[in-house]
Design an enzyme around this catalytic site. Structure first.
Site, PDB file in Angstrom:
ATOM      1  N   CYS A  37     -15.263   1.999   4.115  1.00  0.00           N
ATOM      2  CA  CYS A  37     -16.598   1.662   3.623  1.00  0.00           C
ATOM      3  C   CYS A  37     -16.473   0.382   2.806  1.00  0.00           C
ATOM      4  O   CYS A  37     -15.560   0.241   1.999  1.00  0.00           O
ATOM      5  CB  CYS A  37     -17.124   2.806   2.753  1.00  0.00           C
ATOM      6  SG  CYS A  37     -18.584   2.393   1.770  1.00  0.00           S
ATOM      7  N   CYS A  59     -15.381   9.315  -2.128  1.00  0.00           N
ATOM      8  CA  CYS A  59     -15.476   7.972  -1.543  1.00  0.00           C
ATOM      9  C   CYS A  59     -15.407   8.059  -0.010  1.00  0.00           C
ATOM     10  O   CYS A  59     -14.576   8.778   0.550  1.00  0.00           O
ATOM     11  CB  CYS A  59     -14.351   7.101  -2.103  1.00  0.00           C
ATOM     12  SG  CYS A  59     -14.293   5.475  -1.362  1.00  0.00           S
ATOM     13  N   CYS A  69     -23.503   2.607  -4.274  1.00  0.00           N
ATOM     14  CA  CYS A  69     -22.590   3.581  -3.642  1.00  0.00           C
ATOM     15  C   CYS A  69     -23.378   4.809  -3.161  1.00  0.00           C
ATOM     16  O   CYS A  69     -23.986   5.513  -3.963  1.00  0.00           O
ATOM     17  CB  CYS A  69     -21.493   3.998  -4.630  1.00  0.00           C
ATOM     18  SG  CYS A  69     -20.433   5.271  -3.920  1.00  0.00           S
ATOM     19  N   CYS A  73     -17.071  -8.795 -14.733  1.00  0.00           N
ATOM     20  CA  CYS A  73     -18.145  -7.928 -14.219  1.00  0.00           C
ATOM     21  C   CYS A  73     -19.387  -8.025 -15.104  1.00  0.00           C
ATOM     22  O   CYS A  73     -20.512  -7.884 -14.622  1.00  0.00           O
ATOM     23  CB  CYS A  73     -17.690  -6.467 -14.154  1.00  0.00           C
ATOM     24  SG  CYS A  73     -16.717  -6.101 -12.690  1.00  0.00           S
ATOM     25  N   CYS A 101     -21.273  -6.947  -4.101  1.00  0.00           N
ATOM     26  CA  CYS A 101     -20.700  -7.605  -5.279  1.00  0.00           C
ATOM     27  C   CYS A 101     -21.008  -9.110  -5.263  1.00  0.00           C
ATOM     28  O   CYS A 101     -20.687  -9.804  -4.299  1.00  0.00           O
ATOM     29  CB  CYS A 101     -19.189  -7.383  -5.319  1.00  0.00           C
ATOM     30  SG  CYS A 101     -18.428  -8.211  -6.730  1.00  0.00           S
ATOM     31  N   CYS A 130     -22.435  -2.397  -7.717  1.00  0.00           N
ATOM     32  CA  CYS A 130     -21.596  -1.516  -6.888  1.00  0.00           C
ATOM     33  C   CYS A 130     -21.893  -0.044  -7.204  1.00  0.00           C
ATOM     34  O   CYS A 130     -21.965   0.790  -6.302  1.00  0.00           O
ATOM     35  CB  CYS A 130     -20.108  -1.832  -7.078  1.00  0.00           C
ATOM     36  SG  CYS A 130     -19.552  -1.866  -8.779  1.00  0.00           S
ATOM     37  N   CYS A 137     -23.246  -6.349 -14.861  1.00  0.00           N
ATOM     38  CA  CYS A 137     -23.575  -6.003 -13.471  1.00  0.00           C
ATOM     39  C   CYS A 137     -23.223  -4.538 -13.172  1.00  0.00           C
ATOM     40  O   CYS A 137     -22.221  -4.020 -13.652  1.00  0.00           O
ATOM     41  CB  CYS A 137     -22.783  -6.922 -12.531  1.00  0.00           C
ATOM     42  SG  CYS A 137     -22.968  -6.541 -10.797  1.00  0.00           S
ATOM     43  N   ASP A 181       0.832  -1.191   0.000  1.00  0.00           N
ATOM     44  CA  ASP A 181       0.000   0.000   0.000  1.00  0.00           C
ATOM     45  C   ASP A 181       0.875   1.251   0.000  1.00  0.00           C
ATOM     46  O   ASP A 181       0.678   2.162   0.795  1.00  0.00           O
ATOM     47  CB  ASP A 181      -0.859  -0.044   1.281  1.00  0.00           C
ATOM     48  CG  ASP A 181      -2.066   0.846   1.171  1.00  0.00           C
ATOM     49  OD1 ASP A 181      -2.361   1.296   0.060  1.00  0.00           O
ATOM     50  OD2 ASP A 181      -2.699   1.095   2.213  1.00  0.00           O
TER      51      ASP A 181
HETATM   52  S1  SF4 Z   1     -20.679  -5.413  -8.088  1.00  0.00           S
HETATM   53 FE1  SF4 Z   1     -18.846  -6.646  -8.530  1.00  0.00          FE
HETATM   54  S2  SF4 Z   1     -19.323  -7.792 -10.404  1.00  0.00           S
HETATM   55 FE2  SF4 Z   1     -20.819  -6.122 -10.205  1.00  0.00          FE
HETATM   56  S3  SF4 Z   1     -19.936  -4.463 -11.423  1.00  0.00           S
HETATM   57 FE3  SF4 Z   1     -19.321  -4.146  -9.319  1.00  0.00          FE
HETATM   58  S4  SF4 Z   1     -17.324  -5.124  -9.174  1.00  0.00           S
HETATM   59 FE4  SF4 Z   1     -18.278  -5.910 -11.021  1.00  0.00          FE
HETATM   60  S1  SF4 Z   2     -16.107   2.353  -0.747  1.00  0.00           S
HETATM   61 FE1  SF4 Z   2     -16.313   4.309  -1.832  1.00  0.00          FE
HETATM   62  S2  SF4 Z   2     -16.897   3.720  -3.875  1.00  0.00           S
HETATM   63 FE2  SF4 Z   2     -17.319   1.936  -2.588  1.00  0.00          FE
HETATM   64  S3  SF4 Z   2     -19.476   2.166  -1.955  1.00  0.00           S
HETATM   65 FE3  SF4 Z   2     -18.207   3.094  -0.382  1.00  0.00          FE
HETATM   66  S4  SF4 Z   2     -18.161   5.257  -0.959  1.00  0.00           S
HETATM   67 FE4  SF4 Z   2     -18.781   4.132  -2.768  1.00  0.00          FE
END
Ligand code: SF4
Ligand code: SF4
Length: 314
Positions: A243, A216, A200, A190, A250, A196, A193, A136
């Site tokens: 978060c 974010c 958000c 993906c 997913c 996510c 789909c 990281d």
């Molecule tokens: S929820 Fe997972 S599979 Fe669906 S678009 Fe997002 S990253 Fe891709």
């Molecule tokens: S981690 Fe960030 S991008 Fe993912 S759902 Fe939470 S706010 Fe949205």
């Protein structure tokens, strides 16, 4: 020993990763990231890194590992699973939620220790090899390398995803000065789909594969040093540190494999604290609960600010 054939050395490096306890290991040649250069430039130009000024630094180094490690020939990427056991996810379900990756011991230390074991195994079996580990760390684009090395694909939420065990993984790289056989990237699964993106709460995933870091919740609760802008009131959904929403929704995380109790599992004290009704945190409690945790990085001031912001929210 240094004259071992490339495929033999590669096998030893992969054994070394396993020996150190990593779950996945993939290899790329240490070369300039040609495809990534324009993407990184435009992301920075759009200012989607918020106040994370350090992202603008090391521009050249981030694109070329040979500028980071002298004589670099290979980038070895590894993944380490941190999927909590179902009984531990209470910390991401209460009034004040904590991202799963931060339940236990600070992963930076855990991965660095494992890399030491890995490098020692490599030198014992191959001979003199120079390497440097990154966890990281600003100059290394870990998801890009993990993707290039076939460990998974980068989902629309911009996290690395594995087909067999989801996305709750820490990523690290060991840059080595020996040539190794490389692994190719895998397909993106993906498909159509958009779960996510739809889930958000701050609309930080502005389009597939594009996360506006400045919106974010992970950035707002961890990286941002100032007050959280009031625009985000009512949007935090209880997240006090990080978060996980885009990973929770997913479908690939149905295959996430919970870890056995280890250093990434939360202590009973921490579980008890976050199971109780919402309250503020004192310095003494903070020091006990988060002694070796990544949460320490926000300091008590950061976590208190987040909790206070949420309190206005609830
Ligand atoms: S929820 Fe997972 S599979 Fe669906 S678009 Fe997002 S990253 Fe891709
Ligand atoms: S981690 Fe960030 S991008 Fe993912 S759902 Fe939470 S706010 Fe949205």
């Amino acid at each position: 020993m240094a004259s071992l054939h490339t495929s033999h050395r590669t096998r030893i490096v992969k054994e070394a990763a396993k020996h150190a306890g990593f779950d996945y290991c993939g290899i790329s040649a240490a070369q300039f990231l040609e495809e990534e250069a324009p993407r990184l430039e435009s992301w920075l130009k759009r200012n989607q890194h918020g106040t994370m000024q350090w992202m603008e630094n090391y521009f050249d180094k981030r694109l070329d590992p040979r500028k980071l490690v002298e004589g670099a020939k290979s980038v070895v990427s590894v993944l380490l699973n941190y999927t909590p056991a179902p009984e531990d996810t209470v910390l991401s379900e209460g009034e004040a939620k904590i991202s799963r990756y931060a339940y236990g011991k600070d992963y930076h230390y855990v991965l660095k220790d494992k890399f030491k074991i890995m490098l020692q195994y490599i030198t014992e079996h191959i001979g003199e090899v120079h390497g440097r580990a990154f966890v990281d760390s600003a100059p290394v684009m870990d998801k890009v390398w993990a993707k290039k090395s076939g460990l998974g694909w980068v989902g629309k939420h911009s996290n690395i995803l594995t087909k067999n065990s989801g996305s709750y993984f820490f990523i690290g790289e060991l840059i080595l000065d020996i040539e190794l056989d490389t692994d190719g990237p895998i397909k993106d699964y993906c498909g159509t789909c958009t779960r996510c993106i739809d889930a958000c709460p701050t609309s930080a995933i502005t389009e597939p594969y594009q996360v506006d870091g400045s919106k974010c919740i992970s950035y707002l609760t961890i990286e941002l040093k100032e007050q959280i802008p009031s625009d985000f009131k009512d949007q935090m959904q209880g997240w006090a540190f990080g978060c996980d929403i885009c990973q929770e929704v997913c479908p690939w995380n149905r295959f996430a494999q919970p870890i056995n109790k280890n250093e990434f599992s939360p202590s009973e004290e921490l579980k008890k604290y976050f199971e109780m009704p919402f309250k503020e945190i004192t310095k003494d409690v903070f020091n006990v609960l988060f002694k070796d945790s990544a949460i320490k990085r926000t300091k008590i001031e950061g976590l208190s600010r987040n909790l206070a912001f949420l309190k206005k929210d609830v």
